[in-house]
Design an enzyme around this catalytic site. Sequence first.
Site, PDB file in Angstrom:
ATOM      1  N   GLY A   1      -4.517  -4.217  -3.782  1.00  0.00           N
ATOM      2  CA  GLY A   1      -5.508  -3.168  -4.040  1.00  0.00           C
ATOM      3  C   GLY A   1      -4.734  -1.938  -4.451  1.00  0.00           C
ATOM      4  N   HIS A   2      -4.726  -1.641  -5.724  1.00  0.00           N
ATOM      5  CA  HIS A   2      -3.924  -0.532  -6.253  1.00  0.00           C
ATOM      6  C   HIS A   2      -4.857   0.581  -6.719  1.00  0.00           C
ATOM      7  CE1 HIS A   2      -0.367  -3.480  -7.142  1.00  0.00           C
ATOM      8  NE2 HIS A   2      -0.737  -3.453  -5.882  1.00  0.00           N
TER       9      HIS A   2
ATOM     10  N   ASP B   1       0.814  -1.228   0.000  1.00  0.00           N
ATOM     11  CA  ASP B   1       0.000   0.000   0.000  1.00  0.00           C
ATOM     12  C   ASP B   1       0.841   1.269   0.000  1.00  0.00           C
ATOM     13  OD1 ASP B   1      -2.233  -1.661   0.118  1.00  0.00           O
ATOM     14  OD2 ASP B   1      -2.202  -1.698   2.307  1.00  0.00           O
TER      15      ASP B   1
ATOM     16  N   GLN C   1       1.870  -6.212  -3.355  1.00  0.00           N
ATOM     17  CA  GLN C   1       2.321  -6.284  -1.968  1.00  0.00           C
ATOM     18  C   GLN C   1       3.588  -5.427  -1.782  1.00  0.00           C
ATOM     19  OE1 GLN C   1       1.295  -9.740  -3.391  1.00  0.00           O
ATOM     20  NE2 GLN C   1      -0.581  -8.726  -2.829  1.00  0.00           N
TER      21      GLN C   1
ATOM     22  N   LYS D   1       1.809   2.244  -5.027  1.00  0.00           N
ATOM     23  CA  LYS D   1       2.416   1.741  -6.269  1.00  0.00           C
ATOM     24  C   LYS D   1       1.509   2.026  -7.461  1.00  0.00           C
ATOM     25  CE  LYS D   1       2.405  -2.343  -4.367  1.00  0.00           C
ATOM     26  NZ  LYS D   1       2.036  -2.009  -2.984  1.00  0.00           N
TER      27      LYS D   1
HETATM   28  P1  GDP Z   1      -0.818   0.388  -3.548  1.00  0.00           P
HETATM   29  O1  GDP Z   1      -1.411  -0.894  -3.100  1.00  0.00           O
HETATM   30  O2  GDP Z   1       0.653   0.448  -3.285  1.00  0.00           O
HETATM   31  O3  GDP Z   1      -1.135   0.750  -4.964  1.00  0.00           O
HETATM   32  O4  GDP Z   1      -1.461   1.529  -2.621  1.00  0.00           O
HETATM   33  P2  GDP Z   1      -3.025   1.673  -2.213  1.00  0.00           P
HETATM   34  O5  GDP Z   1      -3.771   2.123  -3.391  1.00  0.00           O
HETATM   35  O6  GDP Z   1      -3.488   0.454  -1.522  1.00  0.00           O
HETATM   36  O7  GDP Z   1      -2.930   2.788  -1.098  1.00  0.00           O
HETATM   37  C1  GDP Z   1      -2.449   4.067  -1.352  1.00  0.00           C
HETATM   38  C2  GDP Z   1      -3.553   5.073  -1.016  1.00  0.00           C
HETATM   39  O8  GDP Z   1      -3.009   6.373  -0.935  1.00  0.00           O
HETATM   40  C3  GDP Z   1      -4.625   5.171  -2.087  1.00  0.00           C
HETATM   41  O9  GDP Z   1      -5.849   5.455  -1.468  1.00  0.00           O
HETATM   42  C4  GDP Z   1      -4.176   6.340  -2.943  1.00  0.00           C
HETATM   43  O10 GDP Z   1      -5.231   6.983  -3.632  1.00  0.00           O
HETATM   44  C5  GDP Z   1      -3.609   7.245  -1.878  1.00  0.00           C
HETATM   45  N1  GDP Z   1      -2.517   8.134  -2.300  1.00  0.00           N
HETATM   46  C6  GDP Z   1      -1.568   7.920  -3.241  1.00  0.00           C
HETATM   47  N2  GDP Z   1      -0.661   8.920  -3.219  1.00  0.00           N
HETATM   48  C7  GDP Z   1      -1.064   9.774  -2.247  1.00  0.00           C
HETATM   49  C8  GDP Z   1      -0.529  10.998  -1.717  1.00  0.00           C
HETATM   50  O11 GDP Z   1       0.528  11.474  -2.105  1.00  0.00           O
HETATM   51  N3  GDP Z   1      -1.247  11.591  -0.729  1.00  0.00           N
HETATM   52  C9  GDP Z   1      -2.397  11.084  -0.228  1.00  0.00           C
HETATM   53  N4  GDP Z   1      -3.020  11.747   0.736  1.00  0.00           N
HETATM   54  N5  GDP Z   1      -2.922   9.930  -0.685  1.00  0.00           N
HETATM   55  C10 GDP Z   1      -2.246   9.295  -1.671  1.00  0.00           C
HETATM   56  P1  IMO Z   2      -0.897  -4.160  -2.280  1.00  0.00           P
HETATM   57  O1  IMO Z   2      -0.459  -4.731  -3.594  1.00  0.00           O
HETATM   58  C1  IMO Z   2      -0.939  -4.563   2.072  1.00  0.00           C
HETATM   59  C2  IMO Z   2      -0.990  -8.635   3.671  1.00  0.00           C
HETATM   60  C3  IMO Z   2      -2.225  -9.098   4.413  1.00  0.00           C
HETATM   61  C4  IMO Z   2      -1.598 -10.039   5.415  1.00  0.00           C
HETATM   62  C5  IMO Z   2      -0.491 -10.704   4.615  1.00  0.00           C
HETATM   63  C6  IMO Z   2      -0.847 -12.038   4.012  1.00  0.00           C
HETATM   64  O2  IMO Z   2      -2.181  -3.439  -2.312  1.00  0.00           O
HETATM   65  O3  IMO Z   2       0.218  -3.398  -1.633  1.00  0.00           O
HETATM   66  P2  IMO Z   2      -2.450 -12.797   2.022  1.00  0.00           P
HETATM   67  O4  IMO Z   2      -3.914 -12.612   1.815  1.00  0.00           O
HETATM   68  O5  IMO Z   2      -1.596 -12.234   0.940  1.00  0.00           O
HETATM   69  O6  IMO Z   2      -2.094 -14.222   2.334  1.00  0.00           O
HETATM   70  O7  IMO Z   2      -2.125 -11.972   3.375  1.00  0.00           O
HETATM   71  O8  IMO Z   2      -0.184  -9.793   3.568  1.00  0.00           O
HETATM   72  N1  IMO Z   2      -1.211  -8.124   2.301  1.00  0.00           N
HETATM   73  C7  IMO Z   2      -1.145  -6.838   1.969  1.00  0.00           C
HETATM   74  N2  IMO Z   2      -0.957  -5.741   2.721  1.00  0.00           N
HETATM   75  N3  IMO Z   2      -1.042  -4.446   0.719  1.00  0.00           N
HETATM   76  C8  IMO Z   2      -1.198  -5.539  -0.052  1.00  0.00           C
HETATM   77  O9  IMO Z   2      -1.195  -5.481  -1.392  1.00  0.00           O
HETATM   78  C9  IMO Z   2      -1.290  -6.804   0.567  1.00  0.00           C
HETATM   79  N4  IMO Z   2      -1.466  -8.054   0.106  1.00  0.00           N
HETATM   80  C10 IMO Z   2      -1.407  -8.855   1.159  1.00  0.00           C
HETATM   81  O10 IMO Z   2      -2.884  -8.020   5.037  1.00  0.00           O
HETATM   82  O11 IMO Z   2      -1.004  -9.324   6.457  1.00  0.00           O
HETATM   83 MG    MG Z   3      -2.899  -1.573  -1.813  1.00  0.00          MG
END
Ligand code: GDP
Ligand code: IMO
Ligand code: MG
Length: 433
Positions: free
Chosen positions: A40-41, A13, A229, A16
């Site tokens: 979840g991207h 998270d 991840q 990416k």
């Molecule tokens: P990923 O799994 O690495 O793609 O990241 P996620 O999407 O799960 O989580 C990142 C969260 O931060 C998302 O809700 C994005 O919309 C949000 N986000 C990304 N860049 C920024 C930033 O610079 N500032 C803030 N406040 N939110 C951001």
């Molecule tokens: P993105 O790509 C954050 C975590 C789960 C748990 C552990 C194992 O959005 O960054 P699993 O279901 O993979 O066997 O769970 O890994 N986990 C993540 N945490 N971002 C993710 O993906 C994750 N994918 C798995 O919360 O701790």
């Molecule tokens: Mg994510």
Amino acid sequence: MPGTCVVGLQWGDEAKGKIVDLLGDQNDFVVRFNGGANAGHTVVWGDRKFALSLLPTGVLKPHVQSVIGNGVVVYPPRFIEEVDKLRAVGIPVGANLMVSNHAHVIFPYHMEEERLAEANVDAKLGTTGRGIGPCYQDKVGRRNAVRVGELLRPDHLRERLRQIVPFKNRLMHAHCADASAEPKAFDANRLCDEYLGYAETLKPHVCDTARVLHEAFAAGKNVLFEAAQGSLLDVDHGTFPYVTSSSSLPSGIWSGSGVPSRAVTRIIGIVKAYTSRVGRGPFPTELDDGPTGIGERIRQIGREFGTVTGRPRRTGWFDSIAVKYTATLAGVDEITVMLLDVLSGLPELKLGIGYDLDGERITHFPSDSYDLERCKPIYETMPGWSEDITKVKTLAGLPTAARRYVDRIGEMVGKKISFVSIGPDRDQTIHLS
Ligand code: GDP
Ligand code: IMO
Ligand code: MG
């Protein structure tokens, strides 16, 4: 050979999705090579927001070829649901999305196996419940695994499921022998019929994606690998056993897509300006300081709730020791600092610069989780800033304290910084290279 990889350097998270989206314009292919719908991207374009779980982020751009590589575990209903959702909001999805015939298939019994395993409080990992671990277990064990290509052979699939499903039912029943919750029982024929239905939808997308990628590289195409991840969740090098079941480091590219690692010439490590983690496991710089504390403030301002499960994410200070470790493992050339705006308004900021492990000061990341659990963070403190930075366009436009904070992260990790993100929107990005 123009291959780029975007990889998270913390526990996932790191935003990416935003960087993959930004770089998508310069690439012909975007490739997922690990994980599945546990990811979840998020991508934000003005008032439009997309959350991609199983599909590569490139799918938002129809001119980009999006590839689900062989290292991914695919839950077909999720694939169909995500495609349908995109089409419903006007994003065309067709021949621009490919799925490897060698990717493995997640069945509902995988989720049930995970549910039963997680019900054991002592063995609970805090997984996403998407059947990821059990499916990879079957892949490595080989006997009970089904690949996407097998969904396209109806007689063969029926025969395989007639072997596998009764075995799974017996296994789950035995697992639950003294538990109160009865495991769900599955019917091989019904499951086969259901999956043959999904196969019809998947069929036009299924191919030998490794060959497609070899041809792409041979033709000089630009290929972007989207790691799911974070590096600290990597099954080999992460905080085992509190990890996911795949290789989330760029080392997963070779096995998870069939593209040799030397094809990847640029590796971009993504970090948050702080740290978050979902699920169980050690987290030395965690801010567990109650409902009025800084941890909760970061959670609320950063909207730190899981994209997949909605669970509140654990939050804490930036840990330079952890990121130095993963930047080295991942072989990153550069890093990006994301969500900097979330820290605005804090009078001072802390950066983890070492640990106290049983009275000894260490500045390396203990590769053993049980040691990491006993690590107490050692911090450096820096002044914060109070200004709203969400509209800043250049590094020079940042308050001095924010700029110093970013510079210090780059210095500690020992890598140049290529992007600083100051809001979710793609426009809220400071480009440094
Ligand atoms: P990923 O799994 O690495 O793609 O990241 P996620 O999407 O799960 O989580 C990142 C969260 O931060 C998302 O809700 C994005 O919309 C949000 N986000 C990304 N860049 C920024 C930033 O610079 N500032 C803030 N406040 N939110 C951001
Ligand atoms: P993105 O790509 C954050 C975590 C789960 C748990 C552990 C194992 O959005 O960054 P699993 O279901 O993979 O066997 O769970 O890994 N986990 C993540 N945490 N971002 C993710 O993906 C994750 N994918 C798995 O919360 O701790
Ligand atoms: Mg994510």
